[in-house]
Scaffold this motif. Structure first.
Motif, PDB file in Angstrom:
ATOM      1  N   PHE A 117      30.258  41.020  62.945  1.00 11.19           N
ATOM      2  CA  PHE A 117      28.848  41.259  62.646  1.00 11.19           C
ATOM      3  C   PHE A 117      28.665  42.643  62.015  1.00 11.19           C
ATOM      4  CE2 PHE A 117      27.962  38.457  66.573  1.00 11.19           C
ATOM      5  CZ  PHE A 117      28.024  37.310  65.807  1.00 11.19           C
ATOM      6  N   GLU A 118      27.769  42.703  61.048  1.00 12.70           N
ATOM      7  CA  GLU A 118      27.480  43.951  60.332  1.00 12.70           C
ATOM      8  C   GLU A 118      26.221  44.599  60.913  1.00 12.70           C
ATOM      9  OE1 GLU A 118      26.233  45.493  55.838  1.00 12.70           O
ATOM     10  OE2 GLU A 118      26.616  43.355  56.233  1.00 12.70           O
ATOM     11  N   LEU A 137      20.976  38.091  62.755  1.00 10.14           N
ATOM     12  CA  LEU A 137      21.059  37.444  64.049  1.00 10.14           C
ATOM     13  C   LEU A 137      19.687  37.405  64.712  1.00 10.14           C
ATOM     14  CD1 LEU A 137      24.111  38.120  63.593  1.00 10.14           C
ATOM     15  CD2 LEU A 137      24.251  38.570  66.061  1.00 10.14           C
ATOM     16  N   LYS A 138      19.437  36.378  65.513  1.00  3.77           N
ATOM     17  CA  LYS A 138      18.242  36.349  66.355  1.00  3.77           C
ATOM     18  C   LYS A 138      18.416  37.265  67.551  1.00  3.77           C
ATOM     19  CE  LYS A 138      16.773  31.625  65.227  1.00  3.77           C
ATOM     20  NZ  LYS A 138      15.488  32.064  64.629  1.00  3.77           N
ATOM     21  N   TYR A 139      19.620  37.273  68.119  1.00  3.74           N
ATOM     22  CA  TYR A 139      19.882  38.073  69.307  1.00  3.74           C
ATOM     23  C   TYR A 139      21.384  38.291  69.431  1.00  3.74           C
ATOM     24  CZ  TYR A 139      21.390  33.745  71.632  1.00  3.74           C
ATOM     25  OH  TYR A 139      22.050  32.590  71.974  1.00  3.74           O
ATOM     26  N   LEU A 140      21.776  39.248  70.290  1.00  3.38           N
ATOM     27  CA  LEU A 140      23.176  39.476  70.620  1.00  3.38           C
ATOM     28  C   LEU A 140      23.334  39.358  72.129  1.00  3.38           C
ATOM     29  CD1 LEU A 140      25.953  40.268  69.382  1.00  3.38           C
ATOM     30  CD2 LEU A 140      25.457  42.608  70.143  1.00  3.38           C
ATOM     31  N   PRO A 174      22.642  31.991  62.853  1.00  5.63           N
ATOM     32  CA  PRO A 174      23.972  32.612  62.929  1.00  5.63           C
ATOM     33  C   PRO A 174      24.468  32.710  64.368  1.00  5.63           C
ATOM     34  CG  PRO A 174      22.311  34.290  62.654  1.00  5.63           C
ATOM     35  CD  PRO A 174      21.587  32.971  62.570  1.00  5.63           C
ATOM     36  N   GLY A 175      25.665  33.279  64.529  1.00  2.00           N
ATOM     37  CA  GLY A 175      26.235  33.485  65.846  1.00  2.00           C
ATOM     38  C   GLY A 175      25.468  34.511  66.659  1.00  2.00           C
ATOM     39  N   TYR A 195      23.967  41.465  61.383  1.00  2.00           N
ATOM     40  CA  TYR A 195      23.982  40.392  60.396  1.00  2.00           C
ATOM     41  C   TYR A 195      25.328  39.682  60.442  1.00  2.00           C
ATOM     42  CZ  TYR A 195      19.699  42.235  58.374  1.00  2.00           C
ATOM     43  OH  TYR A 195      18.400  42.634  58.186  1.00  2.00           O
ATOM     44  N   ASP A 196      25.276  38.378  60.266  1.00  2.88           N
ATOM     45  CA  ASP A 196      26.462  37.538  60.227  1.00  2.88           C
ATOM     46  C   ASP A 196      26.591  36.983  58.819  1.00  2.88           C
ATOM     47  OD1 ASP A 196      28.505  35.749  60.537  1.00  2.88           O
ATOM     48  OD2 ASP A 196      27.599  34.629  62.189  1.00  2.88           O
TER      49      ASP A 196
END
Length: 291
Positions: free
Chosen positions: A232-233, A246-249, A223-224, A240-241
């Motif tokens: 994103f949630e 997500l792996k990271y932000l 994901p983004g 979560y996308d």
């Protein structure tokens, strides 16, 4: 084989670095992490990260000085806004056989070193949508199209804040050769928004690393990751996308401060090991820090 993570930091970004390491260690207590000093003002951040998370100093400071000196010799003073950002290039000659490089304006949501398993199929990987959302912006000028890189190659441009590779894929002399090529062709690059290492790093990877992978593309379809994405949630401080974790932000280009996107999430990871009240007292004494 030694696997691990490199970061570049100094005391100015200590709060971001603490948040990043808190998130890394939440999911992976054992992974090796080395700090590459951005400049000589790194003693506080190193001592803090070592005490909290056993972060070690990059052991070859002589290499860092040599690389910094060579970059200063190769590039004119007005070419690179922050030449010390090029110190991240030392990762290919460090102590880790396989490594992640992670900017400090990031938090992670999984055992992030597991992404190194992708190096069984490539020599370099990234994990972002820069190629589709930004195109060549903040990387290359249009003159590189066809004349330097094909359209297919340009689909592999990436953000320089999160990526993985392995030691020995490139030699130090080959690195300097590519940097000299860059220095002779400023017209190739887009520095209009103040980026520094990202255009040069992209040029290096597209020129010298044939086996490349972007984890947001098939078959991984990750994901983004950009904090500027508002959809994103947040589920218990993991993003979560559209249902995919997500792996990271990454707060790329965004100052991390009250009111910033996903500030409550960043604050959560920053305060994992101290009461938030103590953090706010500390923050009130600081000049606002930037990613």
């Amino acid at each position: 084989m030694k696997r691990g993570i490199y970061i570049v930091a100094n005391d100015k970004v200590i709060e971001n670095a603490i948040a990043l390491l808190n998130s890394i260690r939440l999911y992976d207590p054992e992974v090796l992490v080395y700090l590459i000093p951005f400049n000589d003002e790194y003693q506080t951040v190193l001592a803090t990260l070592n005490r909290l998370h056993n972060v070690q100093l990059f052991p070859d400071l002589e290499l860092l000085e040599r690389l910094t000196d060579r970059v200063g010799e190769i590039f004119d003073r007005d070419f690179l806004k922050l030449p010390n950002k090029m110190r991240k290039l030392a990762v290919w000659f460090g102590v880790l056989d396989e490594f992640l490089y992670i900017d400090t304006d990031i938090v992670v949501f999984e055992k992030i070193a597991d992404t190194l398993n992708h190096l069984s199929n490539c020599d370099f990987f990234c994990c972002d949508y820069h190629y589709s959302s930004e195109g060549l912006r903040n990387i290359f000028s249009p003159v590189v199209k066809d004349a330097i890189f094909s359209n297919e190659q340009l689909q592999d441009v990436f953000n320089s804040g999160f990526w993985g590779s392995r030691k020995g894929v490139i030699t130090e002399e080959k690195l300097y050769e590519v940097l000299r090529d860059c220095a002779q062709h400023r017209e190739y690059f887009d520095f209009t928004q103040g980026v520094t290492d990202q255009p040069v790093l992209n040029y290096l990877i597209l020129k010298c690393f044939e086996q490349r992978m972007n984890l947001v593309k098939p078959p991984e379809n990750a994901p983004g990751s950009w904090a500027g994405s508002k959809h994103f949630e947040n589920r218990q401080y993991v993003l979560y996308d559209r249902g995919q974790k997500l792996k990271y932000l990454h707060w790329a280009g965004i100052s991390i401060c009250p009111g910033a996107p996903y500030w409550d999430l960043w604050e959560h990871y920053r305060c994992l090991h101290e009461p938030s009240s103590a953090f706010w007292r500390k923050l009130s004494r600081l000049v606002p820090f930037k990613a």
